[in-house]
Write an enzyme that holds these catalytic residues in place. Structure first.
Site, mmCIF file in Angstrom:
data_model
loop_
_atom_site.group_PDB
_atom_site.id
_atom_site.type_symbol
_atom_site.label_atom_id
_atom_site.label_comp_id
_atom_site.label_asym_id
_atom_site.label_seq_id
_atom_site.Cartn_x
_atom_site.Cartn_y
_atom_site.Cartn_z
ATOM 1 N N HIS A 152 -0.193 1.009 -10.351
ATOM 2 C CA HIS A 152 -1.038 0.103 -9.558
ATOM 3 C C HIS A 152 -1.582 -1.058 -10.410
ATOM 4 C CE1 HIS A 152 -3.427 0.116 -5.563
ATOM 5 N NE2 HIS A 152 -3.292 -1.107 -6.010
ATOM 6 N N ARG B 222 0.846 -1.184 0.000
ATOM 7 C CA ARG B 222 0.000 0.000 0.000
ATOM 8 C C ARG B 222 0.884 1.237 0.000
ATOM 9 N NH1 ARG B 222 -3.684 -1.982 -1.850
ATOM 10 N NH2 ARG B 222 -5.744 -2.446 -1.007
#
Lengths: 314, 314
Positions: free
Chosen positions: A277, A229
Site C-alpha cells: 500500500h 481498493r
C-alpha cells in the site's frame, strides 16, 4: 486559570506526529495539537486529522466541527456507524496522483519490456535478448476511474506514447483518451486494454467488481494493476485466473486484508508483484498546506475544498 | 543470359533476415536481396545493411556504394581497418529513442521508489511500507550525451516531474534542462545528479570516461545507468565503487565484453541490474522506412540523411 485553546486532534497508525504538530503549532497558533487517543478534555477538540481511526473514536468529541482525512480514500471512515454528522474533508492530491502515475508507469514498463524475465535471466547468468518486444502502439493502458488521480495517471502514461483508454461509471470526455462507461463500455474496454489499472473509489457499485466475470473479459496477455481498493478485487478469482492463464499477471498494492496475511498465496505467486500500500503515500507538507488552508477557511466562515459527498461515497 | 540485378546485401548476427528481405524486395524491386556472407558474385553488391560485420567483410565488395548500419552506434564498424571509403549511414531513430527513454524511466523509478526492496520483502512475506520516499524534486536525473536520443530521454524523464540535468562535450542550450559541458561542468553535473545516464557515443574522449575518478565525483546515494557503450565504463572501478559505497547502484545494458562472460562478477552483484543490450532494439519496419528512403535518395543522386562523420566518430 490557564488560557483554553481549541484543540486540533491527530490520529494515525503509521504517521509520525512530530511533522504534523510542528506545522500546526507554527501556522495555527490559536490551536493546541494533541493526539486524539490521549485528549483528556474532549470538549475542546474542534478539528480532527485522521487516518483509519477506530470506529466510534470521532463520536466522543462533542464539539468537533470537521474531520480531515489524511488520504484520498474515505470509504473506511464512512463505514463507522457512529461517525458524527459533520463535514469530512479529504486530501485533494498531496503528491499522490503523481506518485500513483509513476507506480503505474513502472508496472506498465515492467510488463511491456519484460524486465521480470531479465531479472530471472540475471540470476542464472543467461544473456538472452528478447528482441520481439511489443510495440507500445499495441500496448493499451486502460485506466478505471477518471477522477483527479485517474486523469493524472492517464495523462502521464499517454505522454510516454502508450495508447490510453479510460473507463468510468458515468460518461466522460477527455482529450487524447478513448473513454468508455457503464456495463457495455466495460466489456469493450476490458477486451482492448493490455494493462487494466484500477483507480476506482470504493462504493457499493465497485465492491467485488474485479471478479471472475471481469477477469474473463480481459485478454489472455493482459495485466492487472490494483491501486484502487482491495475490496474491489476477489483475490481467489484472481488466483484462479492466473492459474488458468486467463490473464498474464498482476501488480497489487491494496488487498482484501492489510497487512496481507502471511498465509495469503499472493505473497509467493510468481505472476504477482506485491507492494504494501505505497503507490500513493501522503506527503505531510503538501497535505498540511491543504489542511491549514481549509481550517483557515472554516474559521472565517467559508467552505473547505474537497468536501466529501457522503451519498456518493467520495 | 539472365538479367543482372544490383544486390542489397545483409549481415546481422541477431536479426532474422526475412522481414528485411520482404520489404526490400517489395519497395526496391530493381534490387536483389542477398546475405553478404553467401554472395557469390561480389561485384554486384551495391549497398550493404549491416550490424557487427566481421572485420574485412565489407572490403570484399569492390562496387559497394554505401553501408547502412542497423543501429545508432557505428564505433565498432569504424574500427574495421579495412573499411572501404564509402558513405556510412546510421539509423536516425528507429523507435530507439523512445525505448531508451522508457528503459531509463523504469530504472529511475525503480531506484527512487525502492521497488527492489519491495521485491526482497515479498520473497520473505514482509509487509513493510517505506514511507519516507524521496520527493522527486530532489531526485535529479543527469543525461550525458544530448544528441537525438539524449534529447528524447531528457524530455520524457522531465515530463514525469523529475528535474533533468544534461551534460555534453560542447555547450548546448535546451529548454527545461540545466546543461553542463566539458570537464568543469562534469564535476558539478556529477555532484548534483542522483541518477547518471550514459548515452554518449564511443569516441577517444569518452572511452573509459566512467572510471574511479568519475565515480568518486558522484554522490554516495546516486545510481548509474549505462545504455551508451560498454567501453565507456571501467567495470572493475564500478565494482570497487559499489563495494566501498561510493555510489548506491547501477543498471547496465552494455558491457566491456558482450555477451557478458559468465565469470563477470556484475552478473550476481546485488546492487547491479544486468540487461542484455536491449535498452534500444532496432524496430525493423521503422529502420526499413529510413533505409529505403535513403537508397532512393542515393539512386537519384541525392545525399542520404544521418551520414556518419568519420572524424567525429558518429
Amino acid at each position: 486559570m490557564p488560557e483554553v485553546h481549541p484543540v486540533i486532534g491527530f490520529y494515525s497508525p503509521s504517521e509520525d506526529e512530530v511533522i504534523w504538530k510542528t506545522r500546526i503549532e507554527r501556522d495555527l497558533p490559536a490551536f493546541q495539537f494533541e493526539l486524539l487517543e490521549y485528549v483528556e478534555e474532549k470538549q475542546f477538540v474542534k478539528y480532527a486529522l485522521v487516518w483509519s481511526p477506530p470506529n466510534g473514536l470521532l463520536n466522543t468529541f462533542e464539539n468537533l466541527k470537521a474531520v480531515f482525512v489524511l488520504g484520498a480514500g474515505v470509504d473506511a471512515l464512512l463505514r463507522d456507524p457512529n461517525l458524527p454528522s459533520i463535514p469530512i474533508v479529504r486530501l485533494e492530491d498531496a503528491g499522490m496522483a503523481q506518485q500513483m502515475a509513476h507506480y503505474v508507469i513502472y508496472g506498465v514498463l515492467r510488463f511491456q519490456r519484460r524486465f521480470e524475465e531479465y531479472e530471472d535471466f540475471q540470476i542464472i547468468k543467461q544473456w538472452k535478448p528478447l528482441v520481439h518486444i511489443e510495440p507500445i502502439e499495441q500496448f493499451s493502458v486502460g485506466v478505471m476511474g477518471l477522477g483527479a488521480i485517474g486523469l493524472v495517471v492517464a495523462e502521464q502514461v499517454s505522454r510516454l506514447g502508450f495508447p490510453v483508454l479510460g473507463w468510468s461509471t458515468s460518461p466522460k470526455e477527455i482529450d487524447g483518451i478513448r473513454t468508455f462507461y457503464g456495463e457495455d463500455g466495460l466489456v469493450r474496454f476490458l477486451a482492448e486494454a493490455r494493462v487494466v489499472v484500477d483507480l476506482l473509489p470504493l462504493t457499493a457499485a465497485t465492491e467485488k467488481l474485479i471478479n471472475r466475470k471481469f477477469l474473463n473479459r480481459m485478454s489472455a496477455d493482459s495485466f492487472l494493476i490494483n491501486i484502487g481498493r482491495g475490496a474491489h478485487l476477489l483475490e481467489d478469482d484472481l488466483l484462479e485466473a492466473l492459474e488458468q492463464r486467463v490473464i498474464a499477471g498482476a501488480m497489487l498494492d491494496v488487498f482484501e486484508q492489510e497487512p496481507l496475511p502471511l498465509e495469503n498465496p499472493l505473497w509467493n505467486h510468481p505472476k504477482v508483484i506485491v507492494t504494501p500500500h505505497v503507490s500513493g503515500i501522503t506527503m505531510p507538507q503538501v497535505a498540511l498546506d491543504q489542511i491549514i488552508s481549509n481550517i483557515k477557511l472554516l474559521e472565517s466562515g467559508g467552505t473547505p475544498k474537497a468536501l466529501v459527498d457522503r451519498k456518493k461515497g467520495y
